[in-house]
Design a protein around this motif. Structure first.
Motif, PDB file in Angstrom:
ATOM      1  N   THR A 100       0.815  -1.215   0.000  1.00  0.00           N
ATOM      2  CA  THR A 100       0.000   0.000   0.000  1.00  0.00           C
ATOM      3  C   THR A 100       0.852   1.270   0.000  1.00  0.00           C
ATOM      4  O   THR A 100       0.352   2.348  -0.322  1.00  0.00           O
ATOM      5  N   SER A 101       2.135   1.162   0.339  1.00  0.00           N
ATOM      6  CA  SER A 101       3.026   2.324   0.374  1.00  0.00           C
ATOM      7  C   SER A 101       3.828   2.501  -0.913  1.00  0.00           C
ATOM      8  O   SER A 101       4.494   3.519  -1.084  1.00  0.00           O
ATOM      9  N   LEU A 102       3.776   1.530  -1.816  1.00  0.00           N
ATOM     10  CA  LEU A 102       4.617   1.596  -3.006  1.00  0.00           C
ATOM     11  C   LEU A 102       4.310   2.793  -3.900  1.00  0.00           C
ATOM     12  O   LEU A 102       5.228   3.452  -4.396  1.00  0.00           O
ATOM     13  N   SER A 103       3.049   3.113  -4.117  1.00  0.00           N
ATOM     14  CA  SER A 103       2.748   4.243  -4.989  1.00  0.00           C
ATOM     15  C   SER A 103       3.270   5.539  -4.375  1.00  0.00           C
ATOM     16  O   SER A 103       3.792   6.405  -5.087  1.00  0.00           O
ATOM     17  N   THR A 104       3.189   5.679  -3.056  1.00  0.00           N
ATOM     18  CA  THR A 104       3.729   6.866  -2.389  1.00  0.00           C
ATOM     19  C   THR A 104       5.248   6.870  -2.448  1.00  0.00           C
ATOM     20  O   THR A 104       5.860   7.929  -2.603  1.00  0.00           O
ATOM     21  N   ALA A 105       5.861   5.711  -2.359  1.00  0.00           N
ATOM     22  CA  ALA A 105       7.322   5.626  -2.454  1.00  0.00           C
ATOM     23  C   ALA A 105       7.788   6.066  -3.840  1.00  0.00           C
ATOM     24  O   ALA A 105       8.740   6.851  -3.971  1.00  0.00           O
ATOM     25  N   TYR A 106       7.123   5.582  -4.887  1.00  0.00           N
ATOM     26  CA  TYR A 106       7.478   5.993  -6.252  1.00  0.00           C
ATOM     27  C   TYR A 106       7.243   7.493  -6.448  1.00  0.00           C
ATOM     28  O   TYR A 106       8.053   8.178  -7.072  1.00  0.00           O
ATOM     29  N   LEU A 107       6.136   7.998  -5.939  1.00  0.00           N
ATOM     30  CA  LEU A 107       5.848   9.416  -6.063  1.00  0.00           C
ATOM     31  C   LEU A 107       6.908  10.242  -5.335  1.00  0.00           C
ATOM     32  O   LEU A 107       7.412  11.233  -5.863  1.00  0.00           O
ATOM     33  N   THR A 108       7.272   9.830  -4.119  1.00  0.00           N
ATOM     34  CA  THR A 108       8.302  10.517  -3.354  1.00  0.00           C
ATOM     35  C   THR A 108       9.619  10.523  -4.116  1.00  0.00           C
ATOM     36  O   THR A 108      10.280  11.557  -4.236  1.00  0.00           O
ATOM     37  N   ALA A 109       9.994   9.363  -4.656  1.00  0.00           N
ATOM     38  CA  ALA A 109      11.238   9.259  -5.428  1.00  0.00           C
ATOM     39  C   ALA A 109      11.209  10.182  -6.632  1.00  0.00           C
ATOM     40  O   ALA A 109      12.189  10.874  -6.934  1.00  0.00           O
ATOM     41  N   ASN A 110      10.091  10.215  -7.317  1.00  0.00           N
ATOM     42  CA  ASN A 110       9.950  11.065  -8.498  1.00  0.00           C
ATOM     43  C   ASN A 110      10.063  12.547  -8.134  1.00  0.00           C
ATOM     44  O   ASN A 110      10.793  13.298  -8.774  1.00  0.00           O
ATOM     45  N   VAL A 111       9.345  12.964  -7.106  1.00  0.00           N
ATOM     46  CA  VAL A 111       9.344  14.373  -6.709  1.00  0.00           C
ATOM     47  C   VAL A 111      10.734  14.798  -6.232  1.00  0.00           C
ATOM     48  O   VAL A 111      11.239  15.859  -6.616  1.00  0.00           O
ATOM     49  N   ALA A 112      11.374  13.980  -5.408  1.00  0.00           N
ATOM     50  CA  ALA A 112      12.708  14.321  -4.890  1.00  0.00           C
ATOM     51  C   ALA A 112      13.741  14.369  -6.014  1.00  0.00           C
ATOM     52  O   ALA A 112      14.590  15.266  -6.058  1.00  0.00           O
ATOM     53  N   THR A 113      13.671  13.423  -6.937  1.00  0.00           N
ATOM     54  CA  THR A 113      14.626  13.397  -8.047  1.00  0.00           C
ATOM     55  C   THR A 113      14.391  14.574  -8.981  1.00  0.00           C
ATOM     56  O   THR A 113      15.357  15.189  -9.461  1.00  0.00           O
ATOM     57  N   GLN A 114      13.131  14.907  -9.247  1.00  0.00           N
ATOM     58  CA  GLN A 114      12.843  16.067 -10.085  1.00  0.00           C
ATOM     59  C   GLN A 114      13.394  17.341  -9.454  1.00  0.00           C
ATOM     60  O   GLN A 114      13.950  18.199 -10.134  1.00  0.00           O
ATOM     61  N   HIS A 115      13.248  17.444  -8.140  1.00  0.00           N
ATOM     62  CA  HIS A 115      13.807  18.604  -7.432  1.00  0.00           C
ATOM     63  C   HIS A 115      15.328  18.648  -7.612  1.00  0.00           C
ATOM     64  O   HIS A 115      15.890  19.704  -7.904  1.00  0.00           O
ATOM     65  N   LEU A 116      15.960  17.513  -7.456  1.00  0.00           N
ATOM     66  CA  LEU A 116      17.413  17.419  -7.612  1.00  0.00           C
ATOM     67  C   LEU A 116      17.840  17.857  -9.014  1.00  0.00           C
ATOM     68  O   LEU A 116      18.772  18.653  -9.173  1.00  0.00           O
ATOM     69  N   ILE A 117      17.142  17.385 -10.021  1.00  0.00           N
ATOM     70  CA  ILE A 117      17.472  17.722 -11.415  1.00  0.00           C
ATOM     71  C   ILE A 117      17.204  19.202 -11.695  1.00  0.00           C
ATOM     72  O   ILE A 117      18.046  19.883 -12.288  1.00  0.00           O
ATOM     73  N   GLU A 118      16.061  19.697 -11.257  1.00  0.00           N
ATOM     74  CA  GLU A 118      15.709  21.088 -11.527  1.00  0.00           C
ATOM     75  C   GLU A 118      16.626  22.065 -10.796  1.00  0.00           C
ATOM     76  O   GLU A 118      16.987  23.102 -11.330  1.00  0.00           O
ATOM     77  N   ARG A 119      17.016  21.723  -9.597  1.00  0.00           N
ATOM     78  CA  ARG A 119      17.850  22.632  -8.799  1.00  0.00           C
ATOM     79  C   ARG A 119      19.327  22.561  -9.181  1.00  0.00           C
ATOM     80  O   ARG A 119      20.028  23.568  -9.158  1.00  0.00           O
ATOM     81  N   TYR A 120      19.812  21.334  -9.513  1.00  0.00           N
ATOM     82  CA  TYR A 120      21.252  21.161  -9.719  1.00  0.00           C
ATOM     83  C   TYR A 120      21.644  20.743 -11.131  1.00  0.00           C
ATOM     84  O   TYR A 120      22.821  20.704 -11.428  1.00  0.00           O
TER      85      TYR A 120
END
Length: 173
Positions: A100-120
Motif C-alpha cells: 500500500t506504500s509503493l505508490s507513495t514511495a514511487y511518487l516521493t522518489a519522483n518528486v525528490a529526483t525532479q527537485h534534484l534535477i531542476e535545482r542542480y
C-alpha cells in the motif's frame, strides 16, 4: 504503478525478466515498464564495481525520469495529495515496504529526483551517480557534488514541496 513492476529486474543476474504474454494488449504500458527496467539494468551494470548501491529513491526517481514517459498513475497519485515519505526511509530496497506504500514511495522518489534535477541539473545528478557508483556514501557524495549536506538537501526538497513539508516535518519530529 503496477506492484509487480519492481520485481522484473533481477539484481543478482542483472537481467530483466519480462512476461510478454498479453504485452500487445497495452503497448504503452509495456514500453514504459520496459524502459524503466532498462534504466535499472544500466545502473546495475555501472555499479558492479561499487561497494554500495545508490539510495533506492534516487535510482527509482532516475528510472522514472530517464524512461521519458510519465506514468499516468503518478499524476493520479499526486492529485490525492498524499504525505510524501522521508527520503532515509527509501534508501534500501523497497521489498520490505507494504504494498500500500509503493505508490507513495514511487511518487516521493519522483518528486525528490525532479527537485534534484531542476535545482542542480541532470549533469550534476550524473556526476553524483558516478561518485555513488564507486561506493562513496550518499552523505559524502552529496556534500562533494552539491556542496551542501544531505540534511540541507532534504530541507530544500521539503521546502520546495510546500503542501507536504509541514506535515512530513511533524511526522518525523
Amino acid at each position: 504503478i503496477p506492484d509487480w513492476a519492481d520485481r522484473l529486474f533481477d539484481h543478482s543476474s542483472g537481467s530483466i525478466h519480462f512476461p510478454t504474454q498479453g504485452a500487445l494488449d497495452d503497448l504503452a504500458l509495456f514500453s514504459r515498464v520496459l524502459r524503466h527496467q532498462f534504466v535499472h539494468a544500466l545502473f546495475h551494470e555501472q555499479a558492479r564495481e561499487g561497494n554500495t548501491a545508490p539510495p533506492t529513491w534516487l535510482v527509482e526517481g532516475l528510472a522514472i525520469h530517464l524512461a521519458e514517459d510519465p506514468w499516468p498513475d503518478m499524476e493520479e497519485s499526486r492529485q490525492k495529495n498524499p504525505l510524501l515519505m522521508p527520503l532515509p526511509s527509501l534508501h534500501k530496497p523497497w521489498a520490505q515496504l507494504p504494498p500500500t506504500s509503493l505508490s507513495t514511495a514511487y511518487l516521493t522518489a519522483n518528486v525528490a529526483t525532479q527537485h534534484l534535477i531542476e535545482r542542480y541539473s541532470i549533469y550534476t545528478v550524473r556526476q553524483l551517480m558516478n561518485v555513488l557508483m564507486t561506493g562513496l556514501p550518499l552523505e559524502t557524495a552529496i556534500q562533494q557534488k552539491l556542496s551542501i549536506s544531505y540534511e540541507q538537501f532534504q530541507l530544500q526538497w521539503e521546502q520546495s514541496d510546500q503542501p507536504h513539508a509541514s506535515e512530513r516535518s511533524k511526522r518525523e519530529g
